[in-house]
Design a protein around this motif. Structure first.
Motif, PDB file in Angstrom:
ATOM      1  N   ILE A  98       0.909  -1.186  -0.095  1.00  0.00           N
ATOM      2  CA  ILE A  98      -0.016  -0.106   0.264  1.00  0.00           C
ATOM      3  C   ILE A  98       0.598   1.265  -0.213  1.00  0.00           C
ATOM      4  O   ILE A  98       1.645   1.076   1.165  1.00  0.00           O
ATOM      5  CB  ILE A  98      -1.166   0.337   1.171  1.00  0.00           C
ATOM      6  N   LEU A 134      -0.149   5.241   1.125  1.00  0.00           N
ATOM      7  CA  LEU A 134      -0.517   6.054   1.394  1.00  0.00           C
ATOM      8  C   LEU A 134      -1.001   7.325   0.844  1.00  0.00           C
ATOM      9  O   LEU A 134       0.119   8.295   1.367  1.00  0.00           O
ATOM     10  CB  LEU A 134      -0.850   6.320   2.924  1.00  0.00           C
ATOM     11  N   ILE A 162      -3.630   4.336  -1.953  1.00  0.00           N
ATOM     12  CA  ILE A 162      -4.718   4.938  -1.509  1.00  0.00           C
ATOM     13  C   ILE A 162      -4.611   5.920  -0.615  1.00  0.00           C
ATOM     14  O   ILE A 162      -3.941   6.444   0.414  1.00  0.00           O
ATOM     15  CB  ILE A 162      -5.645   3.276  -0.505  1.00  0.00           C
ATOM     16  N   PRO A 211      -6.954   5.352   4.170  1.00  0.00           N
ATOM     17  CA  PRO A 211      -8.157   4.183   4.523  1.00  0.00           C
ATOM     18  C   PRO A 211      -9.313   3.650   4.832  1.00  0.00           C
ATOM     19  O   PRO A 211      -9.918   3.429   4.371  1.00  0.00           O
ATOM     20  CB  PRO A 211      -6.523   2.944   5.215  1.00  0.00           C
ATOM     21  N   PHE A 234     -11.747   4.448   2.104  1.00  0.00           N
ATOM     22  CA  PHE A 234     -11.849   4.405   0.537  1.00  0.00           C
ATOM     23  C   PHE A 234     -12.564   3.614   0.603  1.00  0.00           C
ATOM     24  O   PHE A 234     -13.735   2.718   0.704  1.00  0.00           O
ATOM     25  CB  PHE A 234     -10.238   3.230   0.826  1.00  0.00           C
ATOM     26  N   THR A 287     -10.213  -5.305  -1.497  1.00  0.00           N
ATOM     27  CA  THR A 287      -9.250  -4.472  -0.642  1.00  0.00           C
ATOM     28  C   THR A 287     -10.697  -3.019   0.057  1.00  0.00           C
ATOM     29  O   THR A 287     -10.646  -2.982   1.328  1.00  0.00           O
ATOM     30  CB  THR A 287      -8.611  -3.309  -1.388  1.00  0.00           C
ATOM     31  N   PHE A 305     -11.782  -2.962   4.322  1.00  0.00           N
ATOM     32  CA  PHE A 305     -11.417  -1.755   4.935  1.00  0.00           C
ATOM     33  C   PHE A 305     -13.031  -1.163   5.517  1.00  0.00           C
ATOM     34  O   PHE A 305     -13.150  -0.902   6.362  1.00  0.00           O
ATOM     35  CB  PHE A 305     -10.937  -0.496   3.821  1.00  0.00           C
ATOM     36  N   SER A 312      -2.986   4.120  10.661  1.00  0.00           N
ATOM     37  CA  SER A 312      -3.977   3.661   9.023  1.00  0.00           C
ATOM     38  C   SER A 312      -2.858   1.803   9.239  1.00  0.00           C
ATOM     39  O   SER A 312      -3.864   1.387   9.373  1.00  0.00           O
ATOM     40  CB  SER A 312      -3.922   4.157   8.590  1.00  0.00           C
ATOM     41  N   LEU A 358      -3.949  -1.613   9.878  1.00  0.00           N
ATOM     42  CA  LEU A 358      -3.702  -2.696   8.389  1.00  0.00           C
ATOM     43  C   LEU A 358      -3.363  -4.143   9.790  1.00  0.00           C
ATOM     44  O   LEU A 358      -3.167  -5.151   9.491  1.00  0.00           O
ATOM     45  CB  LEU A 358      -3.671  -2.333   7.671  1.00  0.00           C
TER      46      LEU A 358
END
Length: 427
Positions: A179, A181, A199, A202, A205, A237, A241, A268, A272
């Motif tokens: 990922i 960000l 992304i 998140p 998203f 994804t 999320f 974030s 995760l």
């Protein structure tokens, strides 16, 4: 002013590197599959038991390493920076440094990193950079560092992407292995990585422009397609999320993340990681490091950026690395180049060469400064103005890939380069 603002003090080149223009240079999704020049490789598994998640923080703009890991033991440091040098640890000046040893110190703005350093989890790097290029262009230096091969425009995938391509998934079937960000596209570090998305945030998203998985399968039923797989990964994804509830995430151990882009981003990533979704690599950008002016050590732009970095990474260490995941995460903080050893006429510094960085993790031999210090006397500087690069960043990256990420395919990940190990890891 936000610490992440890239425009306030940067040069003309860096000001064009706005979020919008920067993203247009990136790819919306990472392409799947290996580049044509790849040799045959076997998917790596962690032979020594280590398989960390790699979190990369890129200080965009050329961070001043002489402020972040300041050499108070070198008298030339104060000769060249009469107004912007970090005050000595034994002085009574406001904003005095925090001694790491008898030569180097952290600025007061990075004091949130001291507990990790004293715990032996934080390794400071000094006089690091790119030996194979002397470019002072942000665009070129960032690209060369992220693809892992300077001065070669034929390499268009990132070094972390090639690690993911040559290693088996940490969690089979995980929709998200990497990922970035960021909005609009994948950074070079992750270009080419499987199951990787850019992304911006998140916690909000959404995928509103893709059909559902059934329609995607019907559209690409007769042939494998990177578009199909990227679309499916994006949908999976988004569904993932929705279940994670980022907005209600509660850090552990009393950690408090700053309400900045970097602080929210690391918060974030922590969520995760604790959800154990199979994430293996994360990239976060920290802006505002092109300090051609206003670099005073207490109130200046550099001090604000450093405080954001220290508080954000310090909170992440408190939250993640003092809990069950402490031995499963490695963080590296890097920048495309350092800055001039001498201050300019606007109490700032211009583009330079050697810089500083950090490596953080329970598997890191920290509590020290890794350097081959070249000295700051004029005759010791490169071209009479810059800190010499004495440790190549690829050496640091390669040792982490081999020892902490369990991937021995270094000749593929760093083509045409033989890395040197410095013993930065515990295994």
């Amino acid at each position: 002013m936000r610490p992440s603002d890239p425009h306030t003090h940067g040069c003309d080149e860096f000001r064009t590197l706005s979020r919008r223009s920067f993203m247009r240079q990136s790819l919306p999704f990472a392409a799947l599959g290996l580049p044509s020049w790849f040799p045959h490789v076997e998917l790596a598994t962690a032979e020594n038991g280590a398989r960390d998640v790699l979190v990369t923080i890129f200080l965009r703009g050329g961070a001043d390493g002489l402020s972040m890991v300041a050499p108070f033991g070198d008298a030339s440091y104060y000769d060249g920076r009469p107004t912007i040098a970090i005050p000595r640890p034994d002085s009574r000046a406001q904003g005095r440094g925090l001694a790491l040893d008898d030569f180097f110190m952290l600025p007061a703005a990075l004091q949130a990193l001291v507990p990790a350093y004293r715990a032996g989890n934080l390794l400071a790097l000094q006089a690091v950079g790119q030996m194979a290029t002397k470019t002072r262009s942000h665009f070129e230096a960032e690209r060369y560092l992220e693809v892992g091969k300077p001065e070669d425009l034929s390499v268009d995938s990132g070094w972390v992407a090639r690690h993911l391509q040559t290693s088996a998934p940490l969690l089979p079937g995980a929709p998200l292995r990497g990922i970035a960000l960021a909005g609009g596209g994948i950074r070079y570090t992750l270009v080419g990585a499987p199951n990787t998305l850019a992304i911006p945030s998140p916690d909000n998203f959404r995928v509103n422009y893709l059909p559902d998985a059934t329609i995607i399968d019907q559209m690409y039923a007769t042939a494998w397609s990177p578009v199909r797989d990227s679309a499916r990964a994006a949908l999976a994804t988004a569904e993932l999320f929705k279940r994670l509830a980022f907005s209600t995430y509660k850090p552990d151990n009393g950690a408090v993340y700053p309400t900045t882009d970097l602080g929210r981003g690391l918060r974030s990533i922590a969520a995760l990681l604790k959800a154990e979704v199979g994430l293996e690599a994360a990239l976060l950008d920290a802006w505002g490091w092109d300090t051609h002016a206003n670099q005073e050590p207490v109130e200046g732009a550099m001090a604000q950026s450093m405080k954001d970095l220290g508080d954000s990474v310090g909170a992440f260490w408190t939250d993640i690395m003092q809990g069950p995941l402490r031995k499963q995460v490695t963080v590296i903080v890097m920048s495309e180049f350092g800055r001039n050893a001498r201050e300019n006429g606007t109490r700032g510094t211009d583009h330079g060469r050697g810089g500083a960085g950090f490596v953080l993790g329970a598997g890191i031999r920290g509590g020290r400064v890794l350097t081959q210090w070249p000295g700051l006397a004029r005759e010791q500087l490169e071209d009479g103005q810059d800190v010499r690069v004495t440790i190549d960043y690829r050496d640091i990256f390669a040792e982490l890939v081999k020892r902490r990420l369990g991937n021995p395919n270094l000749s593929t990940i760093f083509p045409d380069y033989t890395p040197r190990e410095y013993g930065i890891t515990l295994v």
